[in-house]
Design a protein around this motif. Sequence first.
Motif, PDB file in Angstrom:
ATOM      1  N   MET A   5      46.477  12.815 -57.134  1.00  0.00           N
ATOM      2  CA  MET A   5      47.597  13.087 -58.021  1.00  0.00           C
ATOM      3  C   MET A   5      48.859  13.187 -57.171  1.00  0.00           C
ATOM      4  N   VAL A   6      49.945  12.577 -57.625  1.00  0.00           N
ATOM      5  CA  VAL A   6      51.214  12.585 -56.901  1.00  0.00           C
ATOM      6  C   VAL A   6      52.207  13.460 -57.655  1.00  0.00           C
ATOM      7  N   VAL A   7      52.726  14.492 -56.983  1.00  0.00           N
ATOM      8  CA  VAL A   7      53.680  15.413 -57.601  1.00  0.00           C
ATOM      9  C   VAL A   7      55.022  15.300 -56.891  1.00  0.00           C
ATOM     10  N   ASP A   8      56.025  14.801 -57.593  1.00  0.00           N
ATOM     11  CA  ASP A   8      57.365  14.637 -57.029  1.00  0.00           C
ATOM     12  C   ASP A   8      58.341  14.482 -58.188  1.00  0.00           C
ATOM     13  N   ASP A   9      59.537  15.066 -58.067  1.00  0.00           N
ATOM     14  CA  ASP A   9      60.476  14.998 -59.192  1.00  0.00           C
ATOM     15  C   ASP A   9      61.341  13.742 -59.187  1.00  0.00           C
ATOM     16  N   HIS A  10      61.147  12.866 -58.212  1.00  0.00           N
ATOM     17  CA  HIS A  10      61.892  11.603 -58.179  1.00  0.00           C
ATOM     18  C   HIS A  10      60.972  10.468 -58.634  1.00  0.00           C
ATOM     19  N   PRO A  11      61.192   9.924 -59.835  1.00  0.00           N
ATOM     20  CA  PRO A  11      60.289   8.901 -60.389  1.00  0.00           C
ATOM     21  C   PRO A  11      60.108   7.683 -59.484  1.00  0.00           C
ATOM     22  N   MET A  12      61.187   7.195 -58.867  1.00  0.00           N
ATOM     23  CA  MET A  12      61.067   5.992 -58.033  1.00  0.00           C
ATOM     24  C   MET A  12      60.184   6.265 -56.811  1.00  0.00           C
ATOM     25  N   TRP A  13      60.379   7.407 -56.188  1.00  0.00           N
ATOM     26  CA  TRP A  13      59.555   7.775 -55.031  1.00  0.00           C
ATOM     27  C   TRP A  13      58.105   7.947 -55.459  1.00  0.00           C
ATOM     28  N   ARG A  14      57.904   8.658 -56.569  1.00  0.00           N
ATOM     29  CA  ARG A  14      56.563   8.913 -57.093  1.00  0.00           C
ATOM     30  C   ARG A  14      55.836   7.600 -57.391  1.00  0.00           C
ATOM     31  N   ASP A  15      56.538   6.678 -58.030  1.00  0.00           N
ATOM     32  CA  ASP A  15      55.931   5.388 -58.383  1.00  0.00           C
ATOM     33  C   ASP A  15      55.633   4.558 -57.136  1.00  0.00           C
ATOM     34  N   GLY A  16      56.540   4.597 -56.148  1.00  0.00           N
ATOM     35  CA  GLY A  16      56.335   3.840 -54.924  1.00  0.00           C
ATOM     36  C   GLY A  16      55.127   4.328 -54.146  1.00  0.00           C
ATOM     37  N   VAL A  17      54.992   5.642 -54.022  1.00  0.00           N
ATOM     38  CA  VAL A  17      53.839   6.220 -53.329  1.00  0.00           C
ATOM     39  C   VAL A  17      52.550   5.903 -54.082  1.00  0.00           C
ATOM     40  N   SER A  18      52.616   5.968 -55.400  1.00  0.00           N
ATOM     41  CA  SER A  18      51.436   5.660 -56.211  1.00  0.00           C
ATOM     42  C   SER A  18      50.993   4.223 -56.008  1.00  0.00           C
ATOM     43  N   ARG A  19      51.955   3.304 -55.928  1.00  0.00           N
ATOM     44  CA  ARG A  19      51.612   1.897 -55.691  1.00  0.00           C
ATOM     45  C   ARG A  19      50.958   1.711 -54.325  1.00  0.00           C
ATOM     46  N   ASP A  20      51.508   2.389 -53.311  1.00  0.00           N
ATOM     47  CA  ASP A  20      50.928   2.293 -51.962  1.00  0.00           C
ATOM     48  C   ASP A  20      49.490   2.816 -51.949  1.00  0.00           C
ATOM     49  N   LEU A  21      49.266   3.923 -52.632  1.00  0.00           N
ATOM     50  CA  LEU A  21      47.931   4.515 -52.676  1.00  0.00           C
ATOM     51  C   LEU A  21      46.949   3.598 -53.403  1.00  0.00           C
ATOM     52  N   THR A  22      47.373   3.062 -54.540  1.00  0.00           N
ATOM     53  CA  THR A  22      46.515   2.168 -55.309  1.00  0.00           C
ATOM     54  C   THR A  22      46.179   0.915 -54.504  1.00  0.00           C
ATOM     55  N   GLY A  23      47.191   0.382 -53.818  1.00  0.00           N
ATOM     56  CA  GLY A  23      46.977  -0.807 -53.004  1.00  0.00           C
ATOM     57  C   GLY A  23      46.022  -0.572 -51.853  1.00  0.00           C
ATOM     58  N   ALA A  24      45.916   0.671 -51.411  1.00  0.00           N
ATOM     59  CA  ALA A  24      45.024   1.010 -50.292  1.00  0.00           C
ATOM     60  C   ALA A  24      43.636   1.426 -50.758  1.00  0.00           C
ATOM     61  N   GLY A  25      43.398   1.360 -52.066  1.00  0.00           N
ATOM     62  CA  GLY A  25      42.064   1.644 -52.568  1.00  0.00           C
ATOM     63  C   GLY A  25      41.851   3.031 -53.142  1.00  0.00           C
ATOM     64  N   PHE A  26      42.919   3.839 -53.227  1.00  0.00           N
ATOM     65  CA  PHE A  26      42.804   5.153 -53.854  1.00  0.00           C
ATOM     66  C   PHE A  26      42.980   5.005 -55.364  1.00  0.00           C
ATOM     67  N   GLU A  27      42.476   5.970 -56.105  1.00  0.00           N
ATOM     68  CA  GLU A  27      42.678   5.984 -57.559  1.00  0.00           C
ATOM     69  C   GLU A  27      43.678   7.084 -57.903  1.00  0.00           C
ATOM     70  N   VAL A  28      44.876   6.692 -58.325  1.00  0.00           N
ATOM     71  CA  VAL A  28      45.888   7.667 -58.734  1.00  0.00           C
ATOM     72  C   VAL A  28      45.590   8.048 -60.182  1.00  0.00           C
TER      73      VAL A  28
END
Length: 214
Positions: A5-28
């Motif tokens: 789970m990604v907790v951050d109040d900046h949507p763009m940062w939150r979405d970017g980190v989520s994409r990186d995690l998903t691309g690396a094989g994690f499940e957000v």
Amino acid sequence: MTTVMVVDDHPMWRDGVSRDLTGAGFEVVATAGTVAEAAARAAATQPQVVLMDMHLPDGNGAAATAAVLEVSGEAKILVLSASSEREDVLEAVKAGASGYLVKSASAAELLDAVRATADGQAVFTPGLAGLVLGEYRRMSTVPDAKGGADLPSLTERETEVLRFVAKGLSAKQIGTRLGVSHRTVENHVQSSLRKLHLSNRVELARYAMEHGLD
């Protein structure tokens, strides 16, 4: 697959980190932008790792960490913050965070940190581990903790490994330092866990910090 789970109040940062995690094989499994959202979504999804910002609109990361752990006790919290202020770091760790990474870390460093956190390691941006160790030493009230005098059941090598665990080193890194295989290091870690009646590396690292091992 490790759930995050990604907790951050900046949507763009939150979405970017989520994409990186998903691309690396994690499940957000969830994202959140406030303390309240973090607690509610952690309760619903039970993530294995939570990436936690320190500054949220309705509170700080320490409050969010405590709230998440209350409803999702098995989660491991890795703070990912722009702040490396002493107070923020110590407050997060005292609330139950497993590690603390500053946002200047590279994407590769972040992904490695999430993997290590999922494996039960205490991960800190270089320099912050020493800060936390120093604070735990200062706060320690165990009368016979100095110099590890209260660890008679651990062998010299187990105590040596424990010191490196407290600094956030991986089994591979510790093995390189000691000239042994990472499997040998893991055997020492598991032996120490059994002797000290602890359940994972995070608890082992905290034990070492509380007892002044460096």
